[in-house]
Write a protein that holds these residues in place. Structure first.
Motif, PDB file in Angstrom:
ATOM      1  N   THR A 208      79.983 149.761   2.080  1.00 59.55           N
ATOM      2  CA  THR A 208      79.112 151.196   1.145  1.00 59.55           C
ATOM      3  C   THR A 208      80.738 151.423   0.199  1.00 59.55           C
ATOM      4  OG1 THR A 208      80.558 152.883   2.701  1.00 59.55           O
ATOM      5  CG2 THR A 208      78.194 152.089   3.212  1.00 59.55           C
ATOM      6  N   LEU A 209      80.760 152.114  -0.947  1.00 61.26           N
ATOM      7  CA  LEU A 209      82.280 153.006  -1.046  1.00 61.26           C
ATOM      8  C   LEU A 209      82.787 152.955   0.133  1.00 61.26           C
ATOM      9  CD1 LEU A 209      82.803 153.410  -3.882  1.00 61.26           C
ATOM     10  CD2 LEU A 209      81.249 155.059  -3.984  1.00 61.26           C
ATOM     11  N   ASP A 210      82.725 153.739   0.239  1.00 61.50           N
ATOM     12  CA  ASP A 210      83.679 154.460   1.857  1.00 61.50           C
ATOM     13  C   ASP A 210      84.634 153.708   2.226  1.00 61.50           C
ATOM     14  OD1 ASP A 210      82.405 157.496   1.360  1.00 61.50           O
ATOM     15  OD2 ASP A 210      81.461 157.737   2.789  1.00 61.50           O
ATOM     16  N   ASP A 211      83.637 152.595   2.622  1.00 62.68           N
ATOM     17  CA  ASP A 211      83.743 151.005   3.239  1.00 62.68           C
ATOM     18  C   ASP A 211      85.556 150.607   2.344  1.00 62.68           C
ATOM     19  OD1 ASP A 211      82.812 151.482   5.375  1.00 62.68           O
ATOM     20  OD2 ASP A 211      81.260 150.321   4.604  1.00 62.68           O
ATOM     21  N   ILE A 212      84.953 150.702   0.523  1.00 61.17           N
ATOM     22  CA  ILE A 212      86.228 150.351  -0.282  1.00 61.17           C
ATOM     23  C   ILE A 212      87.399 150.474  -0.290  1.00 61.17           C
ATOM     24  CG2 ILE A 212      86.076 149.935  -2.533  1.00 61.17           C
ATOM     25  CD1 ILE A 212      84.129 149.088  -2.872  1.00 61.17           C
ATOM     26  N   ILE A 213      86.986 152.508  -0.070  1.00 58.62           N
ATOM     27  CA  ILE A 213      88.171 153.308  -0.322  1.00 58.62           C
ATOM     28  C   ILE A 213      89.308 153.181   0.865  1.00 58.62           C
ATOM     29  CG2 ILE A 213      88.434 155.536  -0.638  1.00 58.62           C
ATOM     30  CD1 ILE A 213      86.209 156.307  -2.327  1.00 58.62           C
ATOM     31  N   GLY A 214      88.166 153.290   1.606  1.00 57.16           N
ATOM     32  CA  GLY A 214      88.900 152.520   3.547  1.00 57.16           C
ATOM     33  C   GLY A 214      89.835 151.630   3.339  1.00 57.16           C
ATOM     34  N   GLY A 215      89.074 150.245   2.981  1.00 61.71           N
ATOM     35  CA  GLY A 215      89.406 149.228   2.871  1.00 61.71           C
ATOM     36  C   GLY A 215      90.693 149.720   1.682  1.00 61.71           C
ATOM     37  N   LEU A 216      90.880 150.289   0.614  1.00 61.38           N
ATOM     38  CA  LEU A 216      91.812 149.752  -0.077  1.00 61.38           C
ATOM     39  C   LEU A 216      93.177 150.612   0.136  1.00 61.38           C
ATOM     40  CD1 LEU A 216      90.030 149.920  -3.525  1.00 61.38           C
ATOM     41  CD2 LEU A 216      91.170 148.002  -2.213  1.00 61.38           C
ATOM     42  N   LYS A 217      92.872 151.387   1.238  1.00 62.66           N
ATOM     43  CA  LYS A 217      94.396 152.588   1.299  1.00 62.66           C
ATOM     44  C   LYS A 217      95.400 151.954   1.901  1.00 62.66           C
ATOM     45  CE  LYS A 217      91.734 157.191   0.948  1.00 62.66           C
ATOM     46  NZ  LYS A 217      91.170 158.174   1.948  1.00 62.66           N
ATOM     47  N   GLY A 218      96.764 151.884   1.404  1.00 65.13           N
ATOM     48  CA  GLY A 218      97.383 151.075   2.193  1.00 65.13           C
ATOM     49  C   GLY A 218      97.912 149.447   1.359  1.00 65.13           C
ATOM     50  N   ARG A 219      96.642 149.570   0.933  1.00 62.66           N
ATOM     51  CA  ARG A 219      96.606 148.090   0.321  1.00 62.66           C
ATOM     52  C   ARG A 219      95.974 147.384  -1.311  1.00 62.66           C
ATOM     53  NH1 ARG A 219      94.410 148.309   4.849  1.00 62.66           N
ATOM     54  NH2 ARG A 219      95.137 146.735   6.756  1.00 62.66           N
ATOM     55  N   GLY A 220      95.545 148.656  -1.697  1.00 64.94           N
ATOM     56  CA  GLY A 220      95.290 148.556  -2.691  1.00 64.94           C
ATOM     57  C   GLY A 220      95.893 149.313  -4.121  1.00 64.94           C
ATOM     58  N   SER A 221      95.727 149.798  -5.022  1.00 65.45           N
ATOM     59  CA  SER A 221      95.914 150.754  -5.903  1.00 65.45           C
ATOM     60  C   SER A 221      95.979 151.843  -5.847  1.00 65.45           C
ATOM     61  CB  SER A 221      95.423 150.169  -7.870  1.00 65.45           C
ATOM     62  OG  SER A 221      95.968 150.961  -8.312  1.00 65.45           O
ATOM     63  N   GLU A 222      97.166 152.909  -5.983  1.00 64.14           N
ATOM     64  CA  GLU A 222      96.880 154.292  -5.705  1.00 64.14           C
ATOM     65  C   GLU A 222      95.932 154.850  -6.923  1.00 64.14           C
ATOM     66  OE1 GLU A 222      97.291 155.685  -3.099  1.00 64.14           O
ATOM     67  OE2 GLU A 222      97.951 154.089  -2.041  1.00 64.14           O
ATOM     68  N   GLU A 223      96.132 154.247  -8.031  1.00 69.76           N
ATOM     69  CA  GLU A 223      95.238 154.022  -9.196  1.00 69.76           C
ATOM     70  C   GLU A 223      93.906 153.553  -8.801  1.00 69.76           C
ATOM     71  OE1 GLU A 223      94.073 156.640 -12.767  1.00 69.76           O
ATOM     72  OE2 GLU A 223      96.170 156.382 -11.064  1.00 69.76           O
ATOM     73  N   ASP A 224      93.029 153.214  -8.280  1.00 69.00           N
ATOM     74  CA  ASP A 224      92.223 152.864  -8.260  1.00 69.00           C
ATOM     75  C   ASP A 224      91.411 153.326  -7.348  1.00 69.00           C
ATOM     76  OD1 ASP A 224      92.357 150.211 -10.242  1.00 69.00           O
ATOM     77  OD2 ASP A 224      92.389 148.935  -9.096  1.00 69.00           O
ATOM     78  N   ILE A 225      91.940 153.836  -5.929  1.00 65.69           N
ATOM     79  CA  ILE A 225      91.418 154.241  -5.174  1.00 65.69           C
ATOM     80  C   ILE A 225      91.559 155.728  -5.116  1.00 65.69           C
ATOM     81  CG2 ILE A 225      91.972 156.047  -3.147  1.00 65.69           C
ATOM     82  CD1 ILE A 225      94.242 152.890  -2.001  1.00 65.69           C
ATOM     83  N   LYS A 226      92.277 156.907  -6.699  1.00 63.34           N
ATOM     84  CA  LYS A 226      91.565 157.945  -6.926  1.00 63.34           C
ATOM     85  C   LYS A 226      91.334 157.795  -7.711  1.00 63.34           C
ATOM     86  CE  LYS A 226      94.062 161.584  -9.910  1.00 63.34           C
ATOM     87  NZ  LYS A 226      95.332 161.727 -10.752  1.00 63.34           N
ATOM     88  N   ARG A 227      90.568 156.909  -8.630  1.00 66.66           N
ATOM     89  CA  ARG A 227      89.049 156.961  -9.571  1.00 66.66           C
ATOM     90  C   ARG A 227      88.112 156.856  -8.569  1.00 66.66           C
ATOM     91  NH1 ARG A 227      89.721 152.055 -13.669  1.00 66.66           N
ATOM     92  NH2 ARG A 227      88.566 153.391 -14.805  1.00 66.66           N
ATOM     93  N   LEU A 228      88.523 155.934  -7.631  1.00 65.53           N
ATOM     94  CA  LEU A 228      86.871 155.476  -6.400  1.00 65.53           C
ATOM     95  C   LEU A 228      86.884 157.143  -6.005  1.00 65.53           C
ATOM     96  CD1 LEU A 228      88.189 152.172  -4.946  1.00 65.53           C
ATOM     97  CD2 LEU A 228      86.430 152.181  -7.044  1.00 65.53           C
ATOM     98  N   GLU A 229      87.350 157.549  -5.849  1.00 67.16           N
ATOM     99  CA  GLU A 229      87.276 159.244  -5.140  1.00 67.16           C
ATOM    100  C   GLU A 229      86.561 159.718  -5.656  1.00 67.16           C
ATOM    101  OE1 GLU A 229      90.171 158.858  -1.394  1.00 67.16           O
ATOM    102  OE2 GLU A 229      91.219 159.935  -2.649  1.00 67.16           O
ATOM    103  N   GLU A 230      87.398 159.634  -7.188  1.00 63.12           N
ATOM    104  CA  GLU A 230      87.212 161.254  -8.558  1.00 63.12           C
ATOM    105  C   GLU A 230      85.332 160.278  -8.493  1.00 63.12           C
ATOM    106  OE1 GLU A 230      89.693 160.651 -11.670  1.00 63.12           O
ATOM    107  OE2 GLU A 230      90.611 162.509 -10.832  1.00 63.12           O
ATOM    108  N   TYR A 231      85.360 159.198  -8.361  1.00 64.78           N
ATOM    109  CA  TYR A 231      83.383 158.667  -9.154  1.00 64.78           C
ATOM    110  C   TYR A 231      82.896 159.300  -8.008  1.00 64.78           C
ATOM    111  CZ  TYR A 231      79.785 155.842 -11.070  1.00 64.78           C
ATOM    112  OH  TYR A 231      78.459 154.537 -11.015  1.00 64.78           O
ATOM    113  N   ARG A 232      83.191 159.037  -6.760  1.00 69.36           N
ATOM    114  CA  ARG A 232      82.394 159.202  -5.600  1.00 69.36           C
ATOM    115  C   ARG A 232      81.972 160.775  -5.959  1.00 69.36           C
ATOM    116  NH1 ARG A 232      84.805 158.552   0.001  1.00 69.36           N
ATOM    117  NH2 ARG A 232      86.860 159.705  -0.440  1.00 69.36           N
TER     118      ARG A 232
END
Length: 239
Positions: A208-232
């Motif tokens: 799910t989108l929640d899984d993507i956000i959770g899986g990226l935390k600590g690993r992915g770009s903070e900017e990408d995570i922020k944009r995903l959370e805003e979109y959600r």
């Protein structure tokens, strides 16, 4: 993305997420969807055309099915059905992986798929593979966008006498449908939620989108995570 073992999501989901990102199947940036929304991510299951990526998605589908066996609502089915065209490879690959991971239960599991146009010679008909009549069918496909393709698949299966017991997709965007009047501030259900309600069947997903956000935390770009959370937050479905 680093190690596939993630505290936020189960290992099989983390493995799939890593494969999707590393293989360029899941991309981050700015993408215009059919709905005209600008999404910060894009997932294209058609890009799982490399052997290692096909193995990754087939394994993830199979493990998602196996995970339900320890739940209160295990999936019980006789045939995996892949709607043409993407679903054909997904259903056949998942059948193969299920037989490998759980041979006692799934060693002889069957799969079928539909033709876009009915064949008028040879064996004829709309369905290739195992006959559907009287069988419990699990549909395996990439995503649910508007739900039109899944409704068509359900109709075809029912016309053949099959019983649809569920749908399994790779990704649930958890995203509300566009409002008929174009007002995206209104609460609206998701396409997956509408199918669940309309047909009374489970619609499951690997991620799910929640899984993507959770899986990226600590690993992915903070900017990408922020944009995903805003979109959600902006487009989250009401169901």
């Amino acid at each position: 993305m680093g190690s596939s073992s993630s505290p936020e999501i189960p290992p099989y989901k983390a493995d799939f997420l890593k494969a999707a990102i590393d293989g360029g199947v899941l991309k981050f940036g700015s993408f215009e969807l059919k709905s005209k929304r600008i999404s910060p991510y894009f997932f294209n299951a058609g890009d799982f055309y490399r052997a290692d990526l096909l193995r990754a998605i087939s394994t993830a589908y199979a493990k998602t099915i196996l995970e339900t066996e320890s739940s209160s609502a295990p999936l019980e089915f006789d045939i995996l059905f892949g709607p043409a065209y993407k679903g054909i490879v997904l259903a056949s690959g998942t059948a193969d992986k299920l037989a490998e991971l759980a041979p006692q239960k799934y060693g002889k599991i069957c799969y079928s798929f539909d033709r876009k146009e009915a064949k008028d010679h040879g064996e004829g008909g709309n369905i290739v593979g195992a006959p559907l009549k009287g069988k419990r069918i699990l549909i395996v496909d990439d995503v649910v966008t508007a739900g039109t393709a899944k409704r068509e698949a359900i109709d075809k299966i029912r016309k053949e006498g099959g019983i649809v017991v569920g749908i399994l997709v790779a990704l649930d965007r958890m995203e509300k449908l566009p409002s008929p009047d174009g007002d995206d501030t209104k609460p609206m259900p998701s396409a997956i939620g509408e199918i669940r309600k309309e047909y009374g069947i489970p619609v499951l997903s690997i991620l799910t989108l929640d899984d993507i956000i959770g899986g990226l935390k600590g690993r992915g770009s903070e900017e990408d995570i922020k944009r995903l959370e805003e979109y959600r937050a902006k487009y989250k479905a009401s169901d």
